[in-house]
Design a protein around this motif. Structure first.
Motif, PDB file in Angstrom:
ATOM      1  N   LEU A 207       0.839  -1.197   0.000  1.00  0.00           N
ATOM      2  CA  LEU A 207       0.000   0.000   0.000  1.00  0.00           C
ATOM      3  C   LEU A 207       0.869   1.240   0.000  1.00  0.00           C
ATOM      4  N   ASP A 208       0.709   2.076  -1.069  1.00  0.00           N
ATOM      5  CA  ASP A 208       1.549   3.270  -1.173  1.00  0.00           C
ATOM      6  C   ASP A 208       0.824   4.374  -1.939  1.00  0.00           C
ATOM      7  N   HIS A 209      -0.520   4.346  -1.903  1.00  0.00           N
ATOM      8  CA  HIS A 209      -1.295   5.353  -2.648  1.00  0.00           C
ATOM      9  C   HIS A 209      -1.816   6.426  -1.711  1.00  0.00           C
ATOM     10  N   TRP A 210      -2.921   7.095  -1.990  1.00  0.00           N
ATOM     11  CA  TRP A 210      -3.429   8.157  -1.084  1.00  0.00           C
ATOM     12  C   TRP A 210      -3.569   7.559   0.302  1.00  0.00           C
ATOM     13  N   LYS A 211      -3.042   8.240   1.289  1.00  0.00           N
ATOM     14  CA  LYS A 211      -2.915   7.635   2.626  1.00  0.00           C
ATOM     15  C   LYS A 211      -4.271   7.384   3.271  1.00  0.00           C
ATOM     16  N   GLU A 212      -5.275   8.220   2.937  1.00  0.00           N
ATOM     17  CA  GLU A 212      -6.608   8.016   3.534  1.00  0.00           C
ATOM     18  C   GLU A 212      -7.390   6.909   2.837  1.00  0.00           C
ATOM     19  N   LEU A 213      -6.821   6.322   1.787  1.00  0.00           N
ATOM     20  CA  LEU A 213      -7.503   5.207   1.113  1.00  0.00           C
ATOM     21  C   LEU A 213      -6.996   3.850   1.575  1.00  0.00           C
ATOM     22  N   TYR A 214      -5.921   3.835   2.400  1.00  0.00           N
ATOM     23  CA  TYR A 214      -5.405   2.527   2.836  1.00  0.00           C
ATOM     24  C   TYR A 214      -6.508   1.723   3.521  1.00  0.00           C
ATOM     25  N   LEU A 215      -7.201   2.339   4.498  1.00  0.00           N
ATOM     26  CA  LEU A 215      -8.209   1.599   5.264  1.00  0.00           C
ATOM     27  C   LEU A 215      -9.403   1.172   4.406  1.00  0.00           C
ATOM     28  N   PRO A 216     -10.060   2.112   3.692  1.00  0.00           N
ATOM     29  CA  PRO A 216     -11.189   1.661   2.865  1.00  0.00           C
ATOM     30  C   PRO A 216     -10.786   0.597   1.844  1.00  0.00           C
ATOM     31  N   ASP A 217      -9.574   0.671   1.326  1.00  0.00           N
ATOM     32  CA  ASP A 217      -9.183  -0.291   0.291  1.00  0.00           C
ATOM     33  C   ASP A 217      -8.870  -1.682   0.841  1.00  0.00           C
ATOM     34  N   ILE A 218      -8.357  -1.771   2.084  1.00  0.00           N
ATOM     35  CA  ILE A 218      -8.166  -3.145   2.584  1.00  0.00           C
ATOM     36  C   ILE A 218      -9.507  -3.750   2.975  1.00  0.00           C
ATOM     37  N   LYS A 219     -10.449  -2.891   3.414  1.00  0.00           N
ATOM     38  CA  LYS A 219     -11.795  -3.405   3.715  1.00  0.00           C
ATOM     39  C   LYS A 219     -12.452  -3.912   2.424  1.00  0.00           C
ATOM     40  N   LEU A 220     -12.199  -3.187   1.320  1.00  0.00           N
ATOM     41  CA  LEU A 220     -12.744  -3.599   0.025  1.00  0.00           C
ATOM     42  C   LEU A 220     -12.095  -4.913  -0.424  1.00  0.00           C
TER      43      LEU A 220
END
Ligand SMILES: C[C@H](C[C@H]1O[C@@H](n2cnc3c(N)ncnc32)[C@H](O)[C@@H]1O)NC(=O)c1cc(-c2ccc(F)cc2)cc(O)c1O
Ligand SMILES: [Mg+2]
Length: 214
Positions: free
Chosen positions: A140-153
């Motif tokens: 994970l190295d993209h927009w920092k606020e997307l780390y959490l929503p993206d692992i949930k996805l």
């Protein structure tokens, strides 16, 4: 209208690195970022930690969120086992174009698929589009606020399996507080922090390694 920083980084690779030699591509980018212009690659110090985790996992299927210029893409792909494959998602078409050329210069284009688009749009389609059952490794190295929503996805899409290793950059700088809290508190993850420094600087930063327990 001059060149962009990614274009100048690519030129440094083409001028300094040897075609097909991934180590020389990594060294050329690190040299450019230390002596010409800082750029937001994971860098050599955190890159060494990334290398050790990738080597330990030896993934057949790997996902990277946030390609940028392809520096960490090259670091990961050069360590994949035979048959291993890396999918990397990049939102910005200009960055994706540079990354494709950096990856090709390193001679790793056969192990890597650069996908242009937003992680949130693409994650639900990775299985049908690329025949992926689940990922062994995710960087994970993209927009920092997307780390959490993206692992949930990724969880919801069934793309994580017992033992999948997540490695997150920048958990201190710029910081990903909600992601850190989640993976460190959740019963579904076993998490460990690797302290380091923000690429090419003395500022504190680090990588969080989280194993999905299912
Ligand atoms: C976000 C960027 C990395 C790339 O991610 C792509 N991207 C975005 N959102 C998506 C999506 N949803 N899907 C696919 N790709 C996506 C984008 O276009 C960039 O190319 N990384 C950073 O911003 C970053 C910043 C710093 C940093 C630290 C201290 C400072 F003072 C200044 C900057 C350090 C780092 O190590 C970073 O990694
Ligand atoms: Mg980063």
């Amino acid at each position: 209208t001059g060149t962009t920083r990614p274009q100048r980084l690519l030129r440094a690779v083409q001028e300094r690195a040897t075609r097909g030699d991934s180590e020389s591509v990594i060294a050329a980018i690190d040299h450019f970022c230390r002596h010409q212009e800082w750029a937001m690659n994971v860098g050599d110090e955190k890159g060494f930690i990334l290398d050790s985790v990738v080597s330990e996992v030896s993934p057949q299927t790997a996902l990277e969120l946030g390609t940028y210029c392809g520096y960490s893409t090259v670091r990961i792909a050069r360590l994949l086992p035979p048959g291993g494959h890396l999918i990397t998602l990049e939102f910005n078409p200009n960055y994706a174009a540079v990354a494709r050329q950096v990856i090709a210069w390193a001679g790793l284009e056969d192990m890597v698929q650069v996908v242009e688009g937003a992680s949130g749009d693409w994650i639900p389609h990775l299985r049908e589009h690329f025949g992926i059952e689940s990922f062994d490794f995710v960087f994970l190295d993209h927009w920092k606020e997307l780390y959490l929503p993206d692992i949930k996805l990724l969880e919801e899409c069934g793309l994580l399996r017992k033992g999948t290793v997540l490695l997150a950059d920048n958990v201190v700088c710029p910081g990903t507080p909600d992601y850190l809290e989640y993976v460190r508190k959740s019963q579904s993850y076993e998490s460990h922090y690797f302290g380091s420094h923000l690429e090419y600087t003395r500022a504190e930063d680090g990588l969080e390694k989280s194993v999905y327990l299912g």
